[in-house]
Design a protein around this motif. Structure first.
Motif, short mmCIF file in Angstrom:
data_model
loop_
_atom_site.label_atom_id
_atom_site.label_comp_id
_atom_site.label_asym_id
_atom_site.label_seq_id
_atom_site.Cartn_x
_atom_site.Cartn_y
_atom_site.Cartn_z
N UNK A 92 1.59 7.20 7.87
CA UNK A 92 2.67 6.93 8.81
C UNK A 92 2.15 6.70 10.22
N UNK A 93 1.09 7.43 10.57
CA UNK A 93 0.50 7.25 11.89
C UNK A 93 -0.03 5.83 12.06
N UNK A 94 -0.77 5.34 11.08
CA UNK A 94 -1.32 3.99 11.15
C UNK A 94 -0.20 2.95 11.19
N UNK A 95 0.82 3.13 10.34
CA UNK A 95 1.93 2.18 10.31
C UNK A 95 2.66 2.15 11.65
N UNK A 96 2.93 3.31 12.22
CA UNK A 96 3.64 3.38 13.50
C UNK A 96 2.81 2.77 14.63
N UNK A 97 1.50 3.02 14.59
CA UNK A 97 0.63 2.49 15.63
C UNK A 97 0.61 0.97 15.59
N UNK A 98 0.51 0.40 14.40
CA UNK A 98 0.51 -1.06 14.27
C UNK A 98 1.83 -1.65 14.76
N UNK A 99 2.94 -0.98 14.41
CA UNK A 99 4.26 -1.48 14.79
C UNK A 99 4.44 -1.45 16.31
N UNK A 100 4.13 -0.33 16.93
CA UNK A 100 4.38 -0.17 18.35
C UNK A 100 3.41 -0.99 19.21
N UNK A 101 2.22 -1.24 18.70
CA UNK A 101 1.25 -2.03 19.47
C UNK A 101 1.36 -3.52 19.20
N UNK B 186 -3.93 -6.45 7.70
CA UNK B 186 -3.18 -5.23 7.38
C UNK B 186 -2.06 -5.11 8.40
N UNK B 187 -0.82 -5.17 7.94
CA UNK B 187 0.33 -5.12 8.84
C UNK B 187 1.41 -4.23 8.24
N UNK B 188 2.55 -4.16 8.91
CA UNK B 188 3.64 -3.30 8.47
C UNK B 188 4.87 -4.15 8.14
N UNK B 189 5.51 -3.83 7.02
CA UNK B 189 6.75 -4.50 6.63
C UNK B 189 7.74 -3.43 6.20
N UNK B 190 8.81 -3.28 6.96
CA UNK B 190 9.84 -2.28 6.65
C UNK B 190 9.25 -0.88 6.47
N UNK B 191 8.30 -0.52 7.33
CA UNK B 191 7.70 0.81 7.28
C UNK B 191 6.60 0.98 6.25
N UNK B 192 6.31 -0.07 5.48
CA UNK B 192 5.29 -0.01 4.43
C UNK B 192 4.08 -0.85 4.85
N UNK B 193 2.88 -0.30 4.68
CA UNK B 193 1.67 -1.06 4.97
C UNK B 193 1.49 -2.16 3.93
N UNK B 194 1.15 -3.34 4.41
CA UNK B 194 0.96 -4.50 3.55
C UNK B 194 -0.38 -5.14 3.86
N UNK B 195 -1.13 -5.47 2.83
CA UNK B 195 -2.37 -6.23 3.00
C UNK B 195 -2.12 -7.65 2.53
N UNK C 74 0.85 -1.19 0.00
CA UNK C 74 0.00 0.00 0.00
C UNK C 74 0.88 1.24 0.00
N UNK C 75 0.66 2.11 -0.98
CA UNK C 75 1.41 3.36 -1.10
C UNK C 75 0.51 4.53 -0.67
N UNK C 76 1.03 5.48 0.13
CA UNK C 76 0.21 6.64 0.48
C UNK C 76 -0.18 7.42 -0.77
N UNK C 77 -1.44 7.84 -0.82
CA UNK C 77 -1.95 8.53 -2.00
C UNK C 77 -2.59 9.85 -1.59
N UNK C 78 -1.81 10.71 -0.93
CA UNK C 78 -2.31 12.01 -0.52
C UNK C 78 -1.16 13.01 -0.52
N UNK C 79 -1.51 14.28 -0.37
CA UNK C 79 -0.48 15.31 -0.38
C UNK C 79 0.51 15.12 0.76
N UNK C 80 0.03 14.60 1.88
CA UNK C 80 0.89 14.33 3.03
C UNK C 80 0.67 12.89 3.49
N UNK C 81 1.75 12.13 3.74
CA UNK C 81 1.61 10.74 4.19
C UNK C 81 1.45 10.62 5.70
N UNK C 82 1.05 11.70 6.37
CA UNK C 82 1.01 11.71 7.83
C UNK C 82 0.06 10.64 8.38
#
Length: 285
Positions: A123-132, A151-160, A112-120
């Motif tokens: 990144x928030x969702x990815x960080x939350x999944x990683x830390x929790x 939906x999980x995180x792999x090397x900072x990238x969201x993966x389905x 999954x690639x961010x598709x917005x002007x800002x990936x904030x």
């Protein structure tokens, strides 16, 4: 790499715009059938077994044959009437401990690639999944088929990763294991020593597909001696949209809604229905 789907992840009241890409690729060498005598391509016609005529794709429908031999024909209009999750939204159903998902359920992976002007928000969702250390269970609709997915995180990238339904995993019911004797302490000790002597960190790059390498070498040599090359036209790129999300406000509303048990419109939040569970796993024949 071309995206195959575009929409957003529904993370509470936060929308995370994303583009979806197939995460893996098949490197198996593809062959087509030819007439061994002259190299001509073998063609297959779609012939009706009733009238004997060649049928065009536009005239082909899908049919289901029941166990008693009854055939039911469904058209595209029939399939359009079936319920499906939002075709351009990936709703998060719940968050579960990552270790509770059996790897046998994993099917196909997508980046999954961010598709917005800002990936904030991304990144928030990815960080939350990683830390929790949690994995989000989501609904993912692709090609008119809705699947349960992780939906999980792999090397900072969201993966389905789409998941098999429980009844799609066959039960391993083997009679020879029922009364099998347990290994002796000595056998177990020696086996552990062998495992320890062969233990290393997993480095997938150290493994190679020797069959494919040798097959490719054989084909390269044949091409050098007069084979034919076929060019494939490049696929057109898709334009991207942009969306700005007020994260703090949306997150606060999501937390408040979760605490009060209300959904987006003040209705009671739905949880996965126990009655909606699929049938138990089939046993191997």
């Amino acid at each position: 790499m071309r995206s195959i789907w575009k929409g957003s992840i529904a993370f509470g009241l936060v929308n995370v715009p994303v583009k979806v890409y197939t995460a893996t690729e098949d490197h198996d060498i593809k062959f087509h059938q030819v007439h061994g005598k002259d190299g001509g391509r073998i063609k297959y016609n779609r012939v009706c077994s009733e009238c004997g005529n060649v049928v065009q794709f536009a005239d082909i429908d899908k049919a289901y044959l029941s166990e008693d031999g009854t055939q039911v024909i469904l058209t595209d209009e029939d399939f359009d009437k079936l319920p499906a999750a939002e075709k351009h939204e990936i709703p998060v159903l719940q968050f579960v401990p990552s270790e509770q998902i059996d790897p046998i359920l994993f099917e196909k992976s997508y980046f999954l690639e961010p598709d917005s002007a800002s990936p904030k928000a991304y990144q928030l969702l990815a960080s939350t999944l990683t830390e929790s250390d949690r994995t989000a269970l989501v609904h993912f609709t692709l090609r008119q088929r809705t699947r349960l997915a992780a939906l999980r995180v792999r090397d900072g990238v969201l993966v389905i990763q789409t998941l098999l339904w429980p009844d799609e995993v066959r039960a391993a019911d083997f009679d020879k294991l029922v009364d099998a004797a347990a290994p002796s302490d000595k056998e177990l000790s020696m086996a552990k020593m062998l495992v320890e002597s062969m233990s290393e960190d997993f480095q997938p790059d150290t493994y190679t597909d020797d069959y494919q390498i040798q097959l490719q070498k054989m084909l390269d040599e044949a091409i050098a001696n007069g084979g034919q090359k076929v060019s494939v036209p490049a696929a057109a790129a898709h334009a991207a949209d942009a969306e700005v999300v007020d994260l703090v406000a949306a997150l606060q509303r999501s937390v408040d809604a979760a605490k009060s048990g209300s959904g987006k419109d003040g209705a009671t939040a739905e949880k996965p229905s126990k009655s909606a569970k699929r049938a138990p796993a089939r046993k191997t024949g």
